[in-house]
Design a protein around this motif. Structure first.
Motif, PDB file in Angstrom:
ATOM      1  N   PRO A  27       8.077  11.221  -6.502  1.00 50.03           N
ATOM      2  CA  PRO A  27       7.912   9.777  -6.265  1.00 50.03           C
ATOM      3  C   PRO A  27       8.678   9.279  -5.044  1.00 50.03           C
ATOM      4  CG  PRO A  27       8.471  10.201  -8.563  1.00 50.03           C
ATOM      5  CD  PRO A  27       8.586  11.506  -7.857  1.00 50.03           C
ATOM      6  N   GLU A  28       9.819   9.897  -4.769  1.00 51.35           N
ATOM      7  CA  GLU A  28      10.641   9.517  -3.617  1.00 51.35           C
ATOM      8  C   GLU A  28       9.829   9.571  -2.318  1.00 51.35           C
ATOM      9  OE1 GLU A  28      14.210   9.090  -3.606  1.00 51.35           O
ATOM     10  OE2 GLU A  28      14.069   8.652  -1.464  1.00 51.35           O
ATOM     11  N   ALA A  29       9.012  10.627  -2.195  1.00 50.87           N
ATOM     12  CA  ALA A  29       8.207  10.809  -0.976  1.00 50.87           C
ATOM     13  C   ALA A  29       7.132   9.728  -0.870  1.00 50.87           C
ATOM     14  CB  ALA A  29       7.565  12.194  -0.977  1.00 50.87           C
ATOM     15  N   VAL A  30       6.594   9.346  -2.015  1.00 50.45           N
ATOM     16  CA  VAL A  30       5.562   8.301  -2.024  1.00 50.45           C
ATOM     17  C   VAL A  30       6.188   6.990  -1.573  1.00 50.45           C
ATOM     18  CG1 VAL A  30       3.846   7.093  -3.432  1.00 50.45           C
ATOM     19  CG2 VAL A  30       4.443   9.469  -3.961  1.00 50.45           C
ATOM     20  N   ALA A  31       7.393   6.691  -2.094  1.00 52.68           N
ATOM     21  CA  ALA A  31       8.072   5.431  -1.763  1.00 52.68           C
ATOM     22  C   ALA A  31       8.512   5.403  -0.300  1.00 52.68           C
ATOM     23  CB  ALA A  31       9.280   5.239  -2.685  1.00 52.68           C
ATOM     24  N   ALA A  32       9.082   6.520   0.159  1.00 45.89           N
ATOM     25  CA  ALA A  32       9.660   6.525   1.513  1.00 45.89           C
ATOM     26  C   ALA A  32       8.596   6.606   2.610  1.00 45.89           C
ATOM     27  CB  ALA A  32      10.643   7.695   1.652  1.00 45.89           C
ATOM     28  N   ARG A  33       7.462   7.216   2.289  1.00 45.12           N
ATOM     29  CA  ARG A  33       6.330   7.308   3.234  1.00 45.12           C
ATOM     30  C   ARG A  33       6.719   7.879   4.596  1.00 45.12           C
ATOM     31  NH1 ARG A  33       2.327   2.378   2.056  1.00 45.12           N
ATOM     32  NH2 ARG A  33       1.227   3.502   3.687  1.00 45.12           N
ATOM     33  N   HIS A  34       7.559   8.889   4.573  1.00 44.97           N
ATOM     34  CA  HIS A  34       7.916   9.541   5.833  1.00 44.97           C
ATOM     35  C   HIS A  34       6.740  10.342   6.382  1.00 44.97           C
ATOM     36  CE1 HIS A  34      12.052   8.396   5.624  1.00 44.97           C
ATOM     37  NE2 HIS A  34      12.249   8.997   4.475  1.00 44.97           N
ATOM     38  N   VAL A  35       5.952  10.908   5.466  1.00 42.17           N
ATOM     39  CA  VAL A  35       4.815  11.730   5.888  1.00 42.17           C
ATOM     40  C   VAL A  35       3.601  11.455   5.006  1.00 42.17           C
ATOM     41  CG1 VAL A  35       6.022  13.709   6.903  1.00 42.17           C
ATOM     42  CG2 VAL A  35       5.682  13.606   4.432  1.00 42.17           C
ATOM     43  N   GLU A  36       2.437  11.715   5.582  1.00 45.30           N
ATOM     44  CA  GLU A  36       1.208  11.595   4.800  1.00 45.30           C
ATOM     45  C   GLU A  36       0.721  13.007   4.473  1.00 45.30           C
ATOM     46  OE1 GLU A  36      -3.383  10.414   5.154  1.00 45.30           O
ATOM     47  OE2 GLU A  36      -2.071   9.701   6.763  1.00 45.30           O
ATOM     48  N   VAL A  37       0.561  13.268   3.162  1.00 44.74           N
ATOM     49  CA  VAL A  37       0.078  14.577   2.728  1.00 44.74           C
ATOM     50  C   VAL A  37      -1.428  14.471   2.507  1.00 44.74           C
ATOM     51  CG1 VAL A  37       0.292  16.418   1.019  1.00 44.74           C
ATOM     52  CG2 VAL A  37       2.294  15.029   1.609  1.00 44.74           C
ATOM     53  N   LYS A  38      -2.207  15.064   3.381  1.00 41.95           N
ATOM     54  CA  LYS A  38      -3.663  14.927   3.282  1.00 41.95           C
ATOM     55  C   LYS A  38      -4.228  15.731   2.123  1.00 41.95           C
ATOM     56  CE  LYS A  38      -7.847  14.777   6.021  1.00 41.95           C
ATOM     57  NZ  LYS A  38      -8.419  14.869   7.375  1.00 41.95           N
ATOM     58  N   TYR A  39      -3.695  16.932   1.913  1.00 39.69           N
ATOM     59  CA  TYR A  39      -4.183  17.811   0.835  1.00 39.69           C
ATOM     60  C   TYR A  39      -3.046  18.035  -0.155  1.00 39.69           C
ATOM     61  CZ  TYR A  39      -7.515  18.550   4.569  1.00 39.69           C
ATOM     62  OH  TYR A  39      -8.424  18.347   5.574  1.00 39.69           O
ATOM     63  N   LEU A  40      -3.063  17.282  -1.256  1.00 41.06           N
ATOM     64  CA  LEU A  40      -1.964  17.326  -2.226  1.00 41.06           C
ATOM     65  C   LEU A  40      -2.438  17.908  -3.547  1.00 41.06           C
ATOM     66  CD1 LEU A  40       0.949  16.502  -3.125  1.00 41.06           C
ATOM     67  CD2 LEU A  40      -0.075  14.341  -3.896  1.00 41.06           C
ATOM     68  N   GLY A  41      -1.656  18.850  -4.074  1.00 41.95           N
ATOM     69  CA  GLY A  41      -1.961  19.394  -5.391  1.00 41.95           C
ATOM     70  C   GLY A  41      -1.746  18.342  -6.465  1.00 41.95           C
ATOM     71  N   PHE A  42      -0.481  18.010  -6.727  1.00 36.31           N
ATOM     72  CA  PHE A  42      -0.158  17.097  -7.820  1.00 36.31           C
ATOM     73  C   PHE A  42       1.037  16.209  -7.485  1.00 36.31           C
ATOM     74  CE2 PHE A  42      -1.731  21.071  -9.663  1.00 36.31           C
ATOM     75  CZ  PHE A  42      -2.709  20.633 -10.544  1.00 36.31           C
ATOM     76  N   ASP A  43       0.981  14.960  -7.941  1.00 34.09           N
ATOM     77  CA  ASP A  43       2.175  14.114  -7.975  1.00 34.09           C
ATOM     78  C   ASP A  43       2.936  14.443  -9.247  1.00 34.09           C
ATOM     79  OD1 ASP A  43       2.507  12.255  -5.739  1.00 34.09           O
ATOM     80  OD2 ASP A  43       0.485  11.594  -6.255  1.00 34.09           O
ATOM     81  N   ILE A  44       4.265  14.585  -9.125  1.00 28.18           N
ATOM     82  CA  ILE A  44       5.084  14.979 -10.276  1.00 28.18           C
ATOM     83  C   ILE A  44       6.281  14.035 -10.402  1.00 28.18           C
ATOM     84  CG2 ILE A  44       4.434  17.418 -10.104  1.00 28.18           C
ATOM     85  CD1 ILE A  44       7.239  17.918  -8.879  1.00 28.18           C
ATOM     86  N   PRO A  45       6.973  14.048 -11.551  1.00 21.99           N
ATOM     87  CA  PRO A  45       8.191  13.238 -11.686  1.00 21.99           C
ATOM     88  C   PRO A  45       9.314  13.780 -10.797  1.00 21.99           C
ATOM     89  CG  PRO A  45       7.548  14.205 -13.815  1.00 21.99           C
ATOM     90  CD  PRO A  45       6.654  14.800 -12.771  1.00 21.99           C
TER      91      PRO A  45
END
Ligand code: IMP
Length: 179
Positions: free
Chosen positions: A131-149
């Motif tokens: 979730p930290e990466a989603v909030a901080a938005r430092h990078v965009e992951v175009k091909y993502l497996g799964f969001d996890i806790p």
């Protein structure tokens, strides 16, 4: 190893099914381009092996090894390149393959570094994102497996003290292992 997990987040079958979906999208998006997969050692070895073998188009592969400066627990975002690629990325379509995006600081540094070498394009494929990466938005992951806790996870290439990388699923490491 299974006894050291407090829970299993994804089984081998679930990960493999998702990897096949990602590979199909990569096949489509790079159908008329020559893609260079750049795996980040050591964690991305499993992801790289599985995504590339699920692809039906040609690809080339190269590897980088990096280490983060900092306390060892928190990512500082300043990255030291321990092993650089053997291939030039000039005018290449680069797809970085990473195991997990936590804060995203490591990848954002890497993207900037590779972008300065003038690739034709640069995108990211990652197995897992916290979730930290989603909030901080430092990078965009175009091909993502799964969001996890935000728990500490192991398996599918991810380690704790060098171990658990060969666990075929992904699980939350029981705190009793490191406390
Ligand atoms: P970031 O710069 O915060 O995105 O850190 C990314 C790197 O930290 C990954 O490439 C992993 O090596 C490591 N990492 C982050 N979270 C975990 C985890 O839960 N288990 C194992 N390694 C992790």
């Amino acid at each position: 190893m299974r006894g050291d997990l407090s829970s299993v987040l994804f089984t081998e079958q679930e990960i493999q099914a998702r990897v096949r979906e990602l590979a199909a999208r990569i096949d489509q998006d790079y159908a008329d381009k020559s893609v260079l997969l750049v795996g980040i050692l050591n964690g991305a070895v499993m992801m790289m092996a599985d995504v590339s073998r699920a692809m039906r188009i040609h690809c080339e592969m190269d590897w980088m090894a990096i280490s983060s400066y900092g306390s060892g627990v928190a990512s500082s975002g300043v990255v030291r390149i321990l092993k650089d690629m053997n291939t030039s990325v000039v005018d290449r379509h680069v797809l970085i393959v990473e195991d997990i995006v936590d804060t995203g600081l490591t990848l954002s540094y890497l993207v900037e570094n590779l972008r300065s070498r003038n690739p034709a394009s640069i995108e990211i494929c990652a197995g897992f994102r916290k979730p930290e990466a989603v909030a901080a938005r430092h990078v965009e992951v175009k091909y993502l497996g799964f969001d996890i806790p935000s728990d500490f996870v192991v398996g599918y290439g991810l380690d704790y003290a060098g171990r658990y990388r060969n666990l075929t699923g992904l699980g939350i490491l029981d705190p009793k292992v490191y406390s």
